[in-house]
Write a protein that holds these residues in place. Structure first.
Motif, PDB file in Angstrom:
ATOM      1  N   ILE A 113      -8.339   3.558 -21.919  1.00  0.00           N
ATOM      2  CA  ILE A 113      -9.344   2.527 -22.195  1.00  0.00           C
ATOM      3  C   ILE A 113      -9.662   2.520 -23.689  1.00  0.00           C
ATOM      4  CG2 ILE A 113     -11.781   1.908 -21.839  1.00  0.00           C
ATOM      5  CD1 ILE A 113     -11.492   2.976 -18.981  1.00  0.00           C
ATOM      6  N   GLY A 114      -9.515   1.346 -24.319  1.00  0.00           N
ATOM      7  CA  GLY A 114      -9.738   1.271 -25.763  1.00  0.00           C
ATOM      8  C   GLY A 114     -10.992   0.531 -26.164  1.00  0.00           C
ATOM      9  N   GLY A 115     -11.671  -0.086 -25.207  1.00  0.00           N
ATOM     10  CA  GLY A 115     -12.885  -0.842 -25.521  1.00  0.00           C
ATOM     11  C   GLY A 115     -13.810  -0.876 -24.322  1.00  0.00           C
ATOM     12  N   SER A 116     -14.840  -1.704 -24.399  1.00  0.00           N
ATOM     13  CA  SER A 116     -15.810  -1.757 -23.302  1.00  0.00           C
ATOM     14  C   SER A 116     -15.112  -2.091 -21.989  1.00  0.00           C
ATOM     15  CB  SER A 116     -16.885  -2.798 -23.590  1.00  0.00           C
ATOM     16  OG  SER A 116     -17.686  -2.360 -24.661  1.00  0.00           O
ATOM     17  N   CYS A 117     -15.580  -1.449 -20.910  1.00  0.00           N
ATOM     18  CA  CYS A 117     -14.893  -1.579 -19.624  1.00  0.00           C
ATOM     19  C   CYS A 117     -15.879  -1.310 -18.485  1.00  0.00           C
ATOM     20  CB  CYS A 117     -13.741  -0.563 -19.573  1.00  0.00           C
ATOM     21  SG  CYS A 117     -12.703  -0.696 -18.111  1.00  0.00           S
ATOM     22  N   THR A 118     -15.685  -2.006 -17.386  1.00  0.00           N
ATOM     23  CA  THR A 118     -16.510  -1.783 -16.195  1.00  0.00           C
ATOM     24  C   THR A 118     -15.750  -0.889 -15.221  1.00  0.00           C
ATOM     25  OG1 THR A 118     -17.608  -3.912 -16.427  1.00  0.00           O
ATOM     26  CG2 THR A 118     -17.644  -2.921 -14.244  1.00  0.00           C
ATOM     27  N   SER A 153      -7.186   2.298 -10.174  1.00  0.00           N
ATOM     28  CA  SER A 153      -6.366   1.109 -10.449  1.00  0.00           C
ATOM     29  C   SER A 153      -7.110   0.184 -11.409  1.00  0.00           C
ATOM     30  CB  SER A 153      -6.039   0.366  -9.160  1.00  0.00           C
ATOM     31  OG  SER A 153      -7.217  -0.105  -8.549  1.00  0.00           O
ATOM     32  N   LYS A 154      -6.349  -0.426 -12.297  1.00  0.00           N
ATOM     33  CA  LYS A 154      -6.931  -1.431 -13.185  1.00  0.00           C
ATOM     34  C   LYS A 154      -6.470  -2.789 -12.690  1.00  0.00           C
ATOM     35  CE  LYS A 154      -8.115  -2.661 -17.835  1.00  0.00           C
ATOM     36  NZ  LYS A 154      -8.184  -2.293 -19.216  1.00  0.00           N
ATOM     37  N   GLU A 155      -7.433  -3.665 -12.356  1.00  0.00           N
ATOM     38  CA  GLU A 155      -7.086  -4.949 -11.741  1.00  0.00           C
ATOM     39  C   GLU A 155      -7.140  -6.074 -12.771  1.00  0.00           C
ATOM     40  OE1 GLU A 155      -5.940  -5.016  -8.745  1.00  0.00           O
ATOM     41  OE2 GLU A 155      -6.386  -2.925  -8.288  1.00  0.00           O
ATOM     42  N   LYS A 156      -6.730  -7.276 -12.328  1.00  0.00           N
ATOM     43  CA  LYS A 156      -6.658  -8.417 -13.230  1.00  0.00           C
ATOM     44  C   LYS A 156      -8.018  -8.803 -13.799  1.00  0.00           C
ATOM     45  CE  LYS A 156      -2.531 -10.464 -11.173  1.00  0.00           C
ATOM     46  NZ  LYS A 156      -2.005 -11.471 -10.251  1.00  0.00           N
ATOM     47  N   ASP A 157      -9.087  -8.463 -13.070  1.00  0.00           N
ATOM     48  CA  ASP A 157     -10.427  -8.793 -13.570  1.00  0.00           C
ATOM     49  C   ASP A 157     -10.860  -7.838 -14.699  1.00  0.00           C
ATOM     50  OD1 ASP A 157     -10.950  -6.420 -12.248  1.00  0.00           O
ATOM     51  OD2 ASP A 157     -12.276  -7.284 -10.738  1.00  0.00           O
ATOM     52  N   GLY A 158      -9.987  -6.909 -15.070  1.00  0.00           N
ATOM     53  CA  GLY A 158     -10.266  -6.003 -16.187  1.00  0.00           C
ATOM     54  C   GLY A 158     -11.011  -4.739 -15.792  1.00  0.00           C
ATOM     55  N   ARG A 159     -11.479  -4.716 -14.542  1.00  0.00           N
ATOM     56  CA  ARG A 159     -12.221  -3.531 -14.105  1.00  0.00           C
ATOM     57  C   ARG A 159     -11.284  -2.395 -13.701  1.00  0.00           C
ATOM     58  NH1 ARG A 159     -17.397  -5.256 -10.370  1.00  0.00           N
ATOM     59  NH2 ARG A 159     -18.418  -6.473 -11.990  1.00  0.00           N
ATOM     60  N   LEU A 161     -21.030   1.255 -15.383  1.00  0.00           N
ATOM     61  CA  LEU A 161     -20.719   1.857 -14.080  1.00  0.00           C
ATOM     62  C   LEU A 161     -21.349   1.012 -12.972  1.00  0.00           C
ATOM     63  CD1 LEU A 161     -21.584   5.577 -15.052  1.00  0.00           C
ATOM     64  CD2 LEU A 161     -19.519   4.254 -15.596  1.00  0.00           C
ATOM     65  N   VAL A 162     -20.523   0.461 -12.082  1.00  0.00           N
ATOM     66  CA  VAL A 162     -21.061  -0.437 -11.057  1.00  0.00           C
ATOM     67  C   VAL A 162     -20.650  -0.003  -9.654  1.00  0.00           C
ATOM     68  CG1 VAL A 162     -20.988  -2.391 -12.674  1.00  0.00           C
ATOM     69  CG2 VAL A 162     -19.115  -2.084 -11.050  1.00  0.00           C
ATOM     70  N   ASN A 163     -21.362  -0.603  -8.685  1.00  0.00           N
ATOM     71  CA  ASN A 163     -21.072  -0.357  -7.271  1.00  0.00           C
ATOM     72  C   ASN A 163     -21.248   1.109  -6.893  1.00  0.00           C
ATOM     73  OD1 ASN A 163     -20.609  -2.423  -5.473  1.00  0.00           O
ATOM     74  ND2 ASN A 163     -18.540  -2.812  -6.229  1.00  0.00           N
ATOM     75  N   LEU A 164     -22.297   1.694  -7.380  1.00  0.00           N
ATOM     76  CA  LEU A 164     -22.539   3.108  -7.097  1.00  0.00           C
ATOM     77  C   LEU A 164     -23.140   3.241  -5.704  1.00  0.00           C
ATOM     78  CD1 LEU A 164     -24.320   3.837 -10.486  1.00  0.00           C
ATOM     79  CD2 LEU A 164     -21.951   4.331  -9.941  1.00  0.00           C
ATOM     80  N   ILE A 214     -17.623  12.647  -6.236  1.00  0.00           N
ATOM     81  CA  ILE A 214     -17.240  13.002  -7.614  1.00  0.00           C
ATOM     82  C   ILE A 214     -17.966  14.290  -8.007  1.00  0.00           C
ATOM     83  CG2 ILE A 214     -19.043  11.588  -8.707  1.00  0.00           C
ATOM     84  CD1 ILE A 214     -16.901  10.913 -10.898  1.00  0.00           C
ATOM     85  N   SER A 215     -17.249  15.173  -8.694  1.00  0.00           N
ATOM     86  CA  SER A 215     -17.849  16.435  -9.132  1.00  0.00           C
ATOM     87  C   SER A 215     -18.089  16.375 -10.638  1.00  0.00           C
ATOM     88  CB  SER A 215     -16.924  17.608  -8.805  1.00  0.00           C
ATOM     89  OG  SER A 215     -15.793  17.576  -9.660  1.00  0.00           O
ATOM     90  N   SER A 216     -18.560  17.472 -11.203  1.00  0.00           N
ATOM     91  CA  SER A 216     -18.856  17.505 -12.641  1.00  0.00           C
ATOM     92  C   SER A 216     -17.596  17.323 -13.480  1.00  0.00           C
ATOM     93  CB  SER A 216     -19.556  18.811 -13.017  1.00  0.00           C
ATOM     94  OG  SER A 216     -18.660  19.890 -12.925  1.00  0.00           O
ATOM     95  N   ALA A 217     -16.424  17.630 -12.899  1.00  0.00           N
ATOM     96  CA  ALA A 217     -15.179  17.430 -13.655  1.00  0.00           C
ATOM     97  C   ALA A 217     -15.023  15.949 -13.999  1.00  0.00           C
ATOM     98  CB  ALA A 217     -13.986  17.926 -12.834  1.00  0.00           C
ATOM     99  N   GLY A 218     -15.298  15.082 -13.027  1.00  0.00           N
ATOM    100  CA  GLY A 218     -15.228  13.640 -13.257  1.00  0.00           C
ATOM    101  C   GLY A 218     -16.343  13.161 -14.164  1.00  0.00           C
ATOM    102  N   LEU A 219     -17.527  13.706 -13.977  1.00  0.00           N
ATOM    103  CA  LEU A 219     -18.659  13.308 -14.823  1.00  0.00           C
ATOM    104  C   LEU A 219     -18.384  13.637 -16.291  1.00  0.00           C
ATOM    105  CD1 LEU A 219     -20.047  13.071 -12.027  1.00  0.00           C
ATOM    106  CD2 LEU A 219     -22.092  14.037 -13.066  1.00  0.00           C
ATOM    107  N   GLY A 220     -17.792  14.795 -16.527  1.00  0.00           N
ATOM    108  CA  GLY A 220     -17.491  15.198 -17.902  1.00  0.00           C
ATOM    109  C   GLY A 220     -16.508  14.245 -18.564  1.00  0.00           C
ATOM    110  N   ILE A 221     -15.556  13.750 -17.790  1.00  0.00           N
ATOM    111  CA  ILE A 221     -14.559  12.810 -18.341  1.00  0.00           C
ATOM    112  C   ILE A 221     -15.219  11.472 -18.671  1.00  0.00           C
ATOM    113  CG2 ILE A 221     -12.486  11.485 -17.750  1.00  0.00           C
ATOM    114  CD1 ILE A 221     -11.683  14.033 -16.061  1.00  0.00           C
ATOM    115  N   LEU A 222     -16.100  10.999 -17.807  1.00  0.00           N
ATOM    116  CA  LEU A 222     -16.823   9.745 -18.094  1.00  0.00           C
ATOM    117  C   LEU A 222     -17.682   9.901 -19.353  1.00  0.00           C
ATOM    118  CD1 LEU A 222     -17.966   8.849 -14.462  1.00  0.00           C
ATOM    119  CD2 LEU A 222     -16.208   7.678 -15.794  1.00  0.00           C
TER     120      LEU A 222
END
Lengths: 137, 99
Positions: free
Chosen positions: B33-38, B5-11, B71-74, B47-55
């Motif tokens: 996502i078109g620019g910097s994003c948290t 989900s993308k929330e109002k805080d932009g994250r 990448l936050v809240n890990l 998360i598996s390598s499928a997700g890592l590859g997309i990031l």
């Protein structure tokens, strides 16, 4: 021994995770082991579905606890040989623009396990991967 | 179950299990996502390598314009996987989200 057959479809992954979680919980093994076993099995299962889609044979997964080790065996018939222990790791020294987003899965599988063994039997075209993970209770 | 989900805080907030069968949901969110994003991983269980590859692919796409993912809240387990993949060399990573 904990054993089950799974349809070779990515939609089976959540069932595979439940199978792993049930084993870990019923053997009083530290929950931290769960994520490593999930990751290793997921990566190999996904590789098989994506790169050897021709066969409709199910994958057999068995789990056992021997001393302080969890042993996972993943067996599939009707596949071509693919020795995951010989796959080179990603080039982590490459600059970002040349980092390959593929190839992380087998590397991660080997990193989170304490031992990974591969066997291939030509007559039945059967691949068996054995994953070993040490654990604490 | 995996949810983005993308929330109002932009994250962008990730939750649940991101395996190969759910990675397309992550891909769609990252493609938007078109620019910097948290990206907040606080609710993510796996998360598996499928997700890592997309990031990684998203970071490669954004970098030429000087943009990037943070990448936050890990959690401990997700962070361990990111470190094994040497993501600390290519992403800004924070363990907890500053208030």
């Amino acid at each position: 021994m904990h054993h089950r057959q799974f349809k070779r479809d990515l939609g089976s992954l959540l069932e595979v995770f439940r199978f792993i979680d049930d084993f870990i919980t019923s053997h009083d093994i530290a929950p931290s082991v769960t994520q490593h076993v999930r990751l290793a099995v997921d990566e190999l299962f996904t590789n098989l579905v994506r790169f050897q889609p021709g066969s409709s044979e199910e994958m057999s997964i068995s789990m056992d606890a021997e001393g302080d080790r969890v042993i996972v065996r993943m067996t599939t018939q009707g596949v071509e040989p693919f020795d995951i222990t010989q796959v080179p790791g990603p080039d982590f020294d490459a600059p970002l623009e040349r980092r390959d987003e593929r190839g992380l899965g087998v590397y991660l599988c080997r990193k989170v396990m304490d031992d990974v063994r591969y066997e291939y039997e030509n007559q039945g075209r059967t691949s068996t991967v054995t994953l070993v993970k040490k654990f604490e209770r | 179950m995996f949810h983005v989900s993308k929330e109002k805080d932009g994250r962008v907030y990730l939750s649940g299990v991101c395996d190969s069968s759910s990675a397309d949901t992550l891909r769609e969110a990252m493609d938007a996502i078109g620019g910097s994003c948290t990206i907040d991983f606080g609710g993510l269980e796996y998360i598996s390598s499928a997700g890592l590859g997309i990031l990684l692919a998203t970071q490669k796409r954004l970098a030429p314009a000087g943009e990037s993912l943070k990448l936050v809240n890990l959690g401990e387990t997700i962070r361990e996987i990111f470190l094994l993949a040497r993501f600390d060399a290519i992403f800004e990573m924070e363990d907890s989200s500053p208030g």
